[in-house]
Design a protein around this motif. Structure first.
Motif, mmCIF file in Angstrom:
data_model
loop_
_atom_site.group_PDB
_atom_site.id
_atom_site.type_symbol
_atom_site.label_atom_id
_atom_site.label_comp_id
_atom_site.label_asym_id
_atom_site.label_seq_id
_atom_site.Cartn_x
_atom_site.Cartn_y
_atom_site.Cartn_z
ATOM 1 N N ASP A 172 -48.989 37.044 17.006
ATOM 2 C CA ASP A 172 -48.199 35.911 16.522
ATOM 3 C C ASP A 172 -48.092 34.845 17.613
ATOM 4 O OD1 ASP A 172 -45.701 36.080 18.138
ATOM 5 O OD2 ASP A 172 -45.394 37.967 17.073
ATOM 6 N N LYS A 173 -47.656 33.696 17.203
ATOM 7 C CA LYS A 173 -47.454 32.576 18.125
ATOM 8 C C LYS A 173 -45.959 32.237 18.184
ATOM 9 C CE LYS A 173 -52.077 30.666 17.675
ATOM 10 N NZ LYS A 173 -52.602 31.803 18.305
ATOM 11 N N GLY A 174 -45.140 33.292 18.174
ATOM 12 C CA GLY A 174 -43.689 33.135 18.192
ATOM 13 C C GLY A 174 -43.156 32.875 19.589
ATOM 14 N N PRO A 175 -41.853 33.083 19.763
ATOM 15 C CA PRO A 175 -41.206 32.775 21.039
ATOM 16 C C PRO A 175 -41.566 33.733 22.172
ATOM 17 C CG PRO A 175 -39.652 33.820 19.560
ATOM 18 C CD PRO A 175 -40.899 33.558 18.763
ATOM 19 N N GLY A 176 -42.149 34.869 21.846
ATOM 20 C CA GLY A 176 -42.482 35.858 22.868
ATOM 21 C C GLY A 176 -41.273 36.702 23.241
ATOM 22 N N ILE A 177 -41.524 37.720 24.035
ATOM 23 C CA ILE A 177 -40.477 38.650 24.477
ATOM 24 C C ILE A 177 -40.360 38.508 25.988
ATOM 25 C CG2 ILE A 177 -39.785 41.079 24.601
ATOM 26 C CD1 ILE A 177 -41.664 41.531 22.141
ATOM 27 N N SER A 178 -39.188 38.107 26.450
ATOM 28 C CA SER A 178 -39.021 37.841 27.878
ATOM 29 C C SER A 178 -38.975 39.108 28.728
ATOM 30 C CB SER A 178 -37.777 36.995 28.131
ATOM 31 O OG SER A 178 -36.638 37.659 27.654
ATOM 32 N N LEU A 187 -36.994 46.023 28.489
ATOM 33 C CA LEU A 187 -35.701 46.046 27.807
ATOM 34 C C LEU A 187 -35.891 46.172 26.292
ATOM 35 C CD1 LEU A 187 -32.624 45.868 28.092
ATOM 36 C CD2 LEU A 187 -32.847 43.367 27.990
ATOM 37 N N ALA A 188 -36.854 45.427 25.747
ATOM 38 C CA ALA A 188 -37.126 45.466 24.301
ATOM 39 C C ALA A 188 -37.583 46.845 23.845
ATOM 40 C CB ALA A 188 -38.183 44.425 23.935
ATOM 41 N N LYS A 235 -36.352 49.668 24.876
ATOM 42 C CA LYS A 235 -35.253 50.637 24.982
ATOM 43 C C LYS A 235 -34.555 50.799 23.637
ATOM 44 C CE LYS A 235 -34.412 50.369 29.791
ATOM 45 N NZ LYS A 235 -33.747 49.997 30.937
ATOM 46 N N ASP A 236 -34.264 52.059 23.292
ATOM 47 C CA ASP A 236 -33.512 52.326 22.064
ATOM 48 C C ASP A 236 -32.182 51.600 22.125
ATOM 49 O OD1 ASP A 236 -35.272 54.018 20.669
ATOM 50 O OD2 ASP A 236 -34.664 55.731 21.871
ATOM 51 N N GLY A 237 -31.826 50.941 21.027
ATOM 52 C CA GLY A 237 -30.534 50.284 20.932
ATOM 53 C C GLY A 237 -30.539 48.821 21.314
ATOM 54 N N TYR A 238 -31.633 48.337 21.920
ATOM 55 C CA TYR A 238 -31.687 46.924 22.300
ATOM 56 C C TYR A 238 -32.193 46.104 21.118
ATOM 57 C CZ TYR A 238 -32.973 42.512 24.389
ATOM 58 O OH TYR A 238 -33.072 41.186 24.649
ATOM 59 N N SER A 239 -31.503 45.014 20.831
ATOM 60 C CA SER A 239 -31.931 44.135 19.750
ATOM 61 C C SER A 239 -31.484 42.714 20.042
ATOM 62 C CB SER A 239 -31.312 44.590 18.418
ATOM 63 O OG SER A 239 -31.620 43.668 17.399
ATOM 64 N N THR A 240 -32.377 41.756 19.759
ATOM 65 C CA THR A 240 -31.979 40.348 19.858
ATOM 66 C C THR A 240 -31.505 39.864 18.493
ATOM 67 O OG1 THR A 240 -34.243 39.632 19.442
ATOM 68 C CG2 THR A 240 -33.550 39.804 21.751
ATOM 69 N N GLY A 241 -31.840 40.630 17.470
ATOM 70 C CA GLY A 241 -31.375 40.314 16.116
ATOM 71 C C GLY A 241 -30.156 41.161 15.821
ATOM 72 N N LYS A 242 -29.849 41.327 14.554
ATOM 73 C CA LYS A 242 -28.689 42.139 14.177
ATOM 74 C C LYS A 242 -29.155 43.465 13.583
ATOM 75 C CE LYS A 242 -25.782 38.169 13.611
ATOM 76 N NZ LYS A 242 -25.374 37.105 12.763
ATOM 77 N N PRO A 266 -39.264 50.764 20.050
ATOM 78 C CA PRO A 266 -39.364 52.125 20.592
ATOM 79 C C PRO A 266 -39.639 53.166 19.504
ATOM 80 C CG PRO A 266 -37.107 51.295 20.807
ATOM 81 C CD PRO A 266 -37.960 50.164 20.322
ATOM 82 N N GLY A 267 -39.081 52.957 18.326
ATOM 83 C CA GLY A 267 -39.340 53.878 17.211
ATOM 84 C C GLY A 267 -40.793 53.835 16.793
#
Length: 137
Positions: A81-87, A91-92, A94-101, A108-109
């Motif tokens: 994709d040509k989205g915003p990317g993952i900084s 961290l992304a 890791k279980d339990g980390y989310s930038t969304g809701k 990780p799953g």
């Protein structure tokens, strides 16, 4: 050495593209005689990644490839994709980390459902995730 036997590029731009994409992945998995449990794992992982692409990048491209490594056959899926990317990929992942809701189990799953998982992302340029599920693994 991994050899590509067949490939199919599908553009993902809206929610309605998800079900036909999942069906195509299943079709390829059945062709290589992948067992039902592994099919389910692959399709679950594919669904998560394609939905992430829609949610965070408004879509992208999904490449389906039938690959071979010696006697083993598998399915390699590439999501670009040509989205915003993952900084922060660590961290992304890791279980339990989310930038969304969400519950933060997506990446990780997904990694736990497949045999091979690779993610490359550049902030402001996009993300590429490649997964492989071997028919016997």
């Amino acid at each position: 050495m991994i050899v590509t036997l067949t490939k199919d590029l599908i553009l993902i731009s809206r929610d309605q593209d998800v079900v036909p994409y999942r069906s195509r992945v299943k079709e390829y998995a059945v062709k290589i005689k992948m067992g039902l449990v592994n099919q389910t794992k692959l399709i679950t992982a594919a669904s998560e990644l394609v939905r992430n692409m829609l949610k965070y990048a408004s879509g992208g491209e999904a490449l389906i490839e039938v690959v071979s490594r010696g006697r083993d056959n598998g399915i390699r899926l590439t999501f670009s994709d040509k989205g915003p990317g993952i900084s922060d990929i660590d961290l992304a992942m890791k279980d339990g980390y989310s930038t969304g809701k969400s519950l933060g189990l997506g990446l990780p799953g997904t990694r736990r459902l497949v045999n091979e998982f690779n993610i490359i992302s550049e902030v402001g340029k996009g993300t590429k995730v490649v997964i492989v599920k071997w028919s016997n693994g």
